[in-house]
Structure formats: structure tokens, C-alpha cells
Design an enzyme around this catalytic site. Structure first.
Site, PDB file in Angstrom:
ATOM      1  N   ASN A   1       0.838  -1.203   0.000  1.00  0.00           N
ATOM      2  CA  ASN A   1       0.000   0.000   0.000  1.00  0.00           C
ATOM      3  C   ASN A   1       0.876   1.257   0.000  1.00  0.00           C
ATOM      4  O   ASN A   1       0.677   2.186   0.799  1.00  0.00           O
ATOM      5  CB  ASN A   1      -0.952   0.009   1.195  1.00  0.00           C
TER       6      ASN A   1
ATOM      7  N   HIS B   1     -10.078   4.264   7.996  1.00  0.00           N
ATOM      8  CA  HIS B   1     -10.554   2.942   7.589  1.00  0.00           C
ATOM      9  C   HIS B   1     -11.979   2.678   8.060  1.00  0.00           C
ATOM     10  O   HIS B   1     -12.736   1.971   7.384  1.00  0.00           O
ATOM     11  CB  HIS B   1      -9.624   1.853   8.140  1.00  0.00           C
TER      12      HIS B   1
END
Length: 457
Positions: free
Chosen positions: A309, A345
Site C-alpha cells: 500500500n 478505515h
């Protein structure tokens, strides 16, 4: 964010769109390209989320209004940051369940970072060069983007769903300055010379298919449900840990698949152009989101962070971590950056436990590495005996492999009852090791300092 079949299909549908752009719109009017990207991206969004596409459109329009009114000021950054984060969190609250939710909040979280970064870049563009870092100067925007530019940047067909993150500056260079490496003068006529991005893009997509197969095989052998089964509980303690390591590694493949598909499509567009290497070959790694070799051979947790990521990590480093320099503490900046990531998130407790584990693990790893590097006798033995170096490498790889999977348990299962059941099956050993490390560290330093002091005497 889970890579389901409809998401994979959407990512791959960007490939024919990229080919249409490549052969019909390269070098054409930038406005026509903006319209093309906006239209295609919104159609893909409508295909996946229907009328919920409204949410991303609202975010784009309101962010544009904020930047139009206050662009280039710290107030514009504050308002853009606050609006987009609050909107995202309200979306999580309204749509969240105990499982991963493939809903409009998925592209919304990607959009949130993209628009916040845009506000920062515009603010940096109003500053003098002396007040900017090298990276800030590289990404700074001198002119206010139009609504169409922001929409095209947001809905770019290869990246609106799961990323990768890239800056407005990269997008504008792709559309406007692409002429510098796509065209050449021939007998007084400008002729298109298509860049060599097609093969690298297709190859990246092919690697994505390989990882799709690996993911399917791995999750068939160790599915999520297995960690809750009586059969798993009957395994020996060390075997349970190793199985968790394999489960975690295979679980990460679903993200890798999505990113490889997305990167392949973005490369086919030509967006990932990153200059040339020493041999004059074009580099197409400008949106690289995973370094596969580093990921597969990691011997430190930091290796995973650097190789996985990448674009989101770089975004957080640029717009959160570095902007907290005024705190005067790397630990505080790192903690707040990880807290931001957890909030971004979602609202499930598993995210917060996961990023807290990352924080204490990275603290322990950094501190222990410094201690061991300062142990002259140990370093001398490692240099003298290749067998010890190989053994050390294997042990570090196994340990990192196991506890990376351990750290992902709370991220994957989200709610306390679910991840508590799995952690209990291995006696919360990772928490015990890393939470007790500060005491262990004191003892190690005391012991090593004592030894070193005796040696000096």
C-alpha cells in the site's frame, strides 16, 4: 477493502477505456480528455453503486466550492479535511455492519484522501520555495483547478475505486505535458509516437491474475472460518501461529490483486510515467502500490510497510506525518498518523487495535535493531560466519511472517468477539511480547551497557 469479482471486473474494464484514450485522445484538447475521464469514471461508479454515486459527486462539488472561496489558505485545508472526513465517517456509520462492506464508502475513502491532498497542494502553491520541502515543491499547485479538472482527477477510470493515490500534479502533467514524450517533430508535422506503456501495463495485469490464483488456492486451504473451527484449536500452539501467518499472507493477496489490476490499467493509460532509468528506458512505476519481491521476502515489519500500500503510506507521510513536525517528536507524529489511518478505515474497533499493534511493533523493532547493531560481539559473529547470517535471516523471516498474520486478525475480523476468539486461541502472545517490550528493552540496554562498561575498564 475486499476484492470481489465485481470490483475486479470494474478495474479491468478500465483497460479498454485506456486503449480508447490511447489511440483516440492522446495529444488532443485537455478539456476533451477531462470530459472523457469524468464520464467513464462516473459510469463505472453508477454501474457499481447506482444512485449512491451522488455522495462522491457532492464531495467533489463542495470541495471545489471550498477551494474556490478559500483555496490556498490553511482555512481551505481545514474545511476540506473536516468536511470529507466527517462525510466519510457518517457514511461508515450509516452503512456499516460487522463485516467488510462493499458499498459507496469504498471509493469515498479513496476520494477523501485525494481531495484533502489537493487542498494541501494548493496551499503549498501559494508559499515561497524557501518554505517548501522538495516533495512539497514537486506537488504544489500554482493555479486553482477547475471543477472539470477536479472531477476528472477524482473519477479517473483506472483509480477511482481502490486507488492508487496520485497527485493532481501528476494527473495534469499526464494530460497537459504528456506532449513532451509522446510527440516528435517530423518534416514540419507533429506525429504521434505512442509511449511504450502498453506492454508494462498488460504484464502488471497478468501478474495480478497469478496472484488471483494464489489467493484462491491459499484461502481455500486456510479460509477465515478455519480460524474459528474446533480443528484449528486442536493444533499445536506453534502450528496455530504458523497457520495464522499463512492465513494473513494469503489474505493480503486480495489487496495485491486489486492494486496490480489498477496499476496495470493506470500504466496502460500512461499515468504512471516516472522518467527514465540510467539506461534510458522509460519507468512506469509512478503509481506502484506494492513491491512484490520485498513483500515476499520481508524480514522486518518495516519491509512490509515499505512494500505494501505504498501510495497510501506515502500520502500519510506527506500530508499527516510531516505536517506534524511542530510536535517535535517522531513517536507522537507516528502515533497520530496511525490514529488517522484507523479513523479513515472505519469505526470498527479492529482497525484501532491493528494500528496500535503496528505502532508498538514498529517501536519495538526500531529499538531492538539499534540495540543489536550496537552489540559489537554479535555483529562480529554474524560477519564471520555465513551460517549464522543465513540462520538469522530465516528466523527473522519466520517471526515477521507469523506476527504480520497475527496483527491482521483484528483488521480482518473487525469486531471484538471475533478477533478475541482467535487471539485467545494463541493466548494473546503477540500482545504480551510487544506490550512487555519496554521492560525487556530496559533490561537489554542495562545488560549491554554493563558489558560494554566492563570491557572499557
Amino acid at each position: 477493502m475486499i476484492c470481489k469479482s465485481n470490483i475486479s471486473t470494474t478495474k479491468l474494464s478500465g483497460l479498454p477505456i485506456a486503449l480508447v484514450h490511447r489511440y483516440f485522445l492522446y495529444g488532443k484538447c485537455p478539456t476533451r480528455q477531462h470530459v472523457f475521464f469524468t464520464t467513464c469514471g462516473m459510469l463505472l461508479c453508477l454501474w457499481n453503486y447506482g444512485l449512491n454515486t451522488f455522495h462522491s459527486a457532492v464531495s467533489v462539488c463542495i470541495t471545489y466550492c471550498i477551494l474556490k472561496l478559500f483555496g490556498g489558505s490553511s482555512l481551505s485545508v481545514f474545511l476540506t479535511f473536516t468536511f470529507n472526513m466527517v462525510y466519510l465517517l457518517c457514511g461508515y456509520y450509516a452503512t456499516g455492519t460487522d463485516n467488510y462492506d462493499i458499498k459507496w464508502t469504498m471509493p469515498q475513502c479513496v476520494l477523501t484522501l485525494r481531495l484533502i491532498g489537493l487542498a494541501f497542494n494548493l496551499m503549498d502553491g501559494r508559499k515561497s520555495k524557501e518554505n517548501l520541502s522538495v516533495s512539497q515543491e514537486k506537488l504544489a499547485l500554482k493555479e486553482q483547478p477547475t471543477l472539470l479538472q477536479i472531477a476528472a482527477f477524482t473519477y479517473f477510470p483506472g483509480a477511482f475505486l481502490v486507488g492508487p493515490q496520485f497527485s493532481m500534479k501528476r494527473y495534469l502533467n499526464f494530460v497537459q505535458e504528456i506532449i513532451y514524450f509522446l510527440y516528435f517533430q517530423n518534416s514540419g508535422n507533429v506525429t504521434i509516437e505512442y509511449p511504450d506503456c502498453l506492454v508494462p501495463g498488460i504484464l502488471r495485469i497478468c501478474v495480478g491474475f497469478i496472484y488471483t490464483i494464489l489467493y484462491l488456492l491459499g484461502t481455500q486451504y486456510i479460509p477465515d472460518e478455519y480460524l474459528f473451527s474446533p480443528e484449528f484449536g486442536k493444533q499445536a500452539f506453534l502450528k496455530r501461529l504458523i497457520l495464522i501467518g499463512f492465513w494473513g499472507h494469503f489474505s493480503l493477496y486480495k489487496y495485491i490483486v486489486c492494486w496490480l489490476f489498477a496499476e496495470g490499467v493506470c500504466t496502460t493509460f500512461g499515468l504512471t510515467y516516472n522518467g527514465k532509468d540510467e539506461k534510458g528506458h522509460s519507468l512506469w512505476n509512478g503509481c506502484e502500490n506494492v513491491k512484490l519481491l520485498t513483500f515476499e521476502t520481508s524480514t522486518h515489519f518495516n519491509d512490509y510497510i515499505k512494500s505494501f500500500n505504498i501510495n497510501t503510506n506515502n500520502w500519510c507521510a506527506e500530508y499527516i506525518y510531516k505536517r506534524l513536525k511542530f510536535l517535535g517528536s517522531k513517536l507522537y507524529s507516528q502515533f497520530l498518523t496511525l490514529l488517522f489511518l484507523a479513523i479513515w478505515h472505519g469505526l470498527h474497533s479492529g482497525y484501532y487495535v491493528c494500528f496500535f499493534l503496528e505502532y508498538i511493533i514498529m517501536y519495538a523493532e526500531t529499538d531492538l535493531t539499534q540495540i543489536l547493531k550496537g552489540h559489537e560481539k554479535l555483529q562480529s559473529l554474524l560477519k564471520s560466519y555465513s551460517v549464522l547470517r543465513i540462520l538469522s535471516w530465516i528466523l527473522r523471516m519466520i517471526f515477521t511472517f507469523v506476527f504480520m498474520g497475527y496483527s491482521l486478525i483484528c483488521f480482518a475480523f473487525l469486531t471484538y468477539p471475533r478477533y478475541h476468539q482467535v487471539y485467545s486461541s494463541v493466548y494473546y502472545c503477540g500482545h504480551v511480547i510487544y506490550l512487555s517490550y519496554p521492560i525487556i528493552s530496559i533490561l537489554l540496554k542495562k545488560f549491554l551497557l554493563k558489558k560494554r562498561f566492563k570491557k572499557l575498564e
